[in-house]
Design a protein around this motif. Structure first.
Motif, mmCIF file in Angstrom:
data_model
loop_
_atom_site.group_PDB
_atom_site.id
_atom_site.type_symbol
_atom_site.label_atom_id
_atom_site.label_comp_id
_atom_site.label_asym_id
_atom_site.label_seq_id
_atom_site.Cartn_x
_atom_site.Cartn_y
_atom_site.Cartn_z
ATOM 1 N N GLY A 282 0.826 -1.213 0.000
ATOM 2 C CA GLY A 282 0.000 0.000 0.000
ATOM 3 C C GLY A 282 0.854 1.255 0.000
ATOM 4 O O GLY A 282 0.549 2.235 -0.695
ATOM 5 N N LEU A 283 1.946 1.231 0.776
ATOM 6 C CA LEU A 283 2.875 2.364 0.786
ATOM 7 C C LEU A 283 3.465 2.595 -0.603
ATOM 8 O O LEU A 283 3.541 3.740 -1.073
ATOM 9 N N VAL B 59 3.372 5.791 -3.131
ATOM 10 C CA VAL B 59 4.580 6.380 -3.719
ATOM 11 C C VAL B 59 4.395 6.590 -5.213
ATOM 12 O O VAL B 59 4.846 7.588 -5.783
ATOM 13 N N VAL B 60 3.721 5.650 -5.881
ATOM 14 C CA VAL B 60 3.492 5.766 -7.317
ATOM 15 C C VAL B 60 2.738 7.050 -7.647
ATOM 16 O O VAL B 60 2.982 7.686 -8.676
ATOM 17 N N VAL B 61 1.824 7.445 -6.775
ATOM 18 C CA VAL B 61 1.061 8.683 -7.008
ATOM 19 C C VAL B 61 2.007 9.876 -7.066
ATOM 20 O O VAL B 61 1.866 10.762 -7.916
ATOM 21 N N ALA C 26 11.039 2.218 -4.436
ATOM 22 C CA ALA C 26 10.203 3.421 -4.472
ATOM 23 C C ALA C 26 10.671 4.384 -5.562
ATOM 24 O O ALA C 26 9.859 5.058 -6.196
ATOM 25 N N LEU C 27 11.986 4.444 -5.783
ATOM 26 C CA LEU C 27 12.535 5.365 -6.771
ATOM 27 C C LEU C 27 12.570 4.777 -8.183
ATOM 28 O O LEU C 27 12.701 5.524 -9.154
ATOM 29 N N TYR D 150 8.279 10.108 0.773
ATOM 30 C CA TYR D 150 7.770 10.210 -0.595
ATOM 31 C C TYR D 150 6.244 10.179 -0.650
ATOM 32 O O TYR D 150 5.656 10.453 -1.690
ATOM 33 N N VAL D 151 5.633 9.842 0.493
ATOM 34 C CA VAL D 151 4.171 9.810 0.565
ATOM 35 C C VAL D 151 3.635 11.017 1.316
ATOM 36 O O VAL D 151 2.745 11.719 0.840
#
Length: 508
Positions: A37-38, A42-44, A162-163, A380-381
């Motif tokens: 979910g995190l 992050v994709v957003v 995440a990156l 990042y969120v």
């Protein structure tokens, strides 16, 4: 003796032990769900760092011309290894839907994350039937690293993922886990496997290599481990050939670049990859827990697939360091992945209940240390300002981007003179740069272009020579420091940007 289960009915080498509590089985599932979910959140945000600009530029070129996209970064008609099957799909999506490149990359991130999660689940199920095994394996892949933060495409740490979640490397890794699961089932079925399965496996292998060459090496080493562990008989060997031949043919026939030319074009990549051989204990120290687990697996089975996989990965990585072929360091996931998986599986497959409980406690502590190291990912969120100070200190600020030059009038296909760092981002919006921001093995005059950029920004270069460089490369804009414009320079300030940067228009 290793006998891999089929894809339809995975059978553990050791069945789940009785007496395990429902909470003990559910906790890894809940934790893995929260982490996924995190990553979706992050994709957003899609934080920008590393190679995101290169992949965005690749989609830009394909959306404008599927047949002849040219070089992604500079105005030249050269092939590029970035034109992979997956990027071709994304280019078609951008072309058909009209969505912006960064929206398409967000869709790519969701697809890659889904493929990776399901791939890990399928492959781990060929190794253990325990309900918690896939979730534990995913947590180990994300957190079992080291006390020093490490980010690189093709490496599955949480912060790194995440990156890079929208990169082709994540998509290729997802395909890789599915490939191993499918190959394990095919080798287990031996002669009973459907004939079409083998050519399909070969085409899947070729797709991984074309999408991300370094991940393709990891996939190949893992596949070799699966085959050796399965003790293929004579009946299986022709089927392996039936997989290899169509795979090689697909690599040979791929129209966007010469795959086999990459074997002789890696000299420029060695310096970039040399850092992979530094700070090994700090970056990967927690993986030693997995090495211990691999030792236990080796005692139980001399042909354990994870042990063989690890051995192959270590050999390639060590050979790269000893011979100076530092780009071979990108095979390091072939050693990390089996060790991380072994550490997770030992917590559910060790013999006695007390041993499993003790191992689970040690694994839990190691995962907690790894999670703390990568806690800055939360920024990042929610943004770094919302984090406690000790966590915010672990946050790595993403790049700002160069949208501001597009608002000032720069258009698709314009050539921009810029140094290396902005050259890694500007092509993402459609313009070209004089020199590529990344090594380009197919661009013959890359060195000459880089020298031209260095001369242009050298304070000792004459105005006349600077104007000559601008004319030679058809430059319409310059991104640089203040003070470049003036009488006779051929530049007029268009707008200012972050960090004191200025966009200049080239005028007659």
């Amino acid at each position: 003796m290793y006998a891999a289960p089929s894809d339809l009915e995975p059978v553990s080498r050791t069945t789940p032990a009785g007496g395990a509590t429902r909470a003990g089985r559910s906790l890894p599932l809940v934790a893995a769900g929260l982490v996924l979910g995190l990553l979706l959140l992050v994709v957003v945000r899609l934080p920008w760092a590393g190679d995101l600009g290169m992949h965005a530029a690749t989609v830009q070129r394909l959306r404008h011309s599927l047949a002849h996209p040219g070089n992604p970064l500079v105005d030249a008609g050269t092939p590029s290894p970035y034109y992979s099957p997956w990027m071709l799909v994304l280019g078609c999506v951008a072309r058909v839907t009209g969505l912006s490149v960064f929206v398409v990359l967000r869709l790519a991130a969701v697809a890659g994350l889904g493929l990776l999660t399901t791939g890990v689940w399928r492959y781990v199920r060929t190794l253990s039937a325990h309900r918690a095994a896939p979730a534990l394996a995913l947590l180990a892949l994300l957190f079992l690293w080291g006390p020093e933060l490490f980010n690189w495409s093709g490496f599955l740490g949480l912060n790194s993922l995440a990156l890079t979640v929208s990169y082709p490397s994540v998509f290729a890794l997802g395909l890789t886990f599915h490939f191993w699961a499918w190959l394990t089932g095919a080798c287990a079925l031996r002669a009973a496997a459907a004939w079409w399965r083998w050519p399909a496996l070969g085409l899947l292998w070729a797709s991984i290599l074309l999408c991300h060459q370094f991940t393709g090496v990891v996939a190949s080493l893992g596949a070799l481990a699966v085959v050796v562990a399965s003790r293929p008989g004579r009946a299986v060997l022709p089927r392996l050939g039936a997989a290899l031949l169509p795979g090689l043919a697909a690599l040979w026939l791929w129209p966007y670049y010469d795959f086999f030319a990459l074997f002789t074009a890696g000299a420029d990549l060695e310096a970039i990859h040399r850092p992979l051989y530094g700070h090994l204990a700090a970056r990967f120290g927690l993986v030693l827990l997995g090495v211990v687990a691999l030792g236990l697996r080796w005692r139980r089975d001399r042909r354990d697939p994870l042990v063989l996989f690890f051995a192959f990965g270590v050999l390639v990585f060590a050979a790269g360091g000893l011979t100076g072929h530092y780009s071979w360091g990108r095979a390091l996931p072939a050693a990390l992945i089996p060790a991380q998986l072994a550490a997770a599986l030992e917590a559910v497959s060790a013999g006695r209940r007390a041993v499993r409980a003790g191992w689970a406690c040690v694994l839990g502590v190691a995962l907690a240390v790894g999670a703390w190291t990568q806690a800055g990912t939360l920024g990042y969120v929610v943004g770094p300002d919302a984090l406690p100070g000790v966590v915010a200190a672990k946050y790595r600020t993403p790049w700002v981007g160069y949208q501001w030059i597009m608002r000032a009038g720069v258009r698709y296909g314009d050539v921009v003179m810029a140094r290396t760092f902005p050259a890694r981002q500007i092509p993402a919006y459609g313009p070209y740069t004089v020199a590529p921001g990344y090594p380009d093995v197919f661009l013959a005059d890359a060195g000459r272009r880089e020298a031209a950029v260095s001369r242009y920004f050298d304070g000792g270069t004459s105005v006349g020579e600077r104007r000559g460089i601008l004319r030679e490369y058809g430059v319409r804009w310059v991104v640089g420091p203040r003070g470049l414009a003036g009488a006779g320079t051929g530049l007029r300030k268009a707008t200012g940007g972050p960090g004191g940067q200025v966009l200049y228009r080239v005028v007659p």
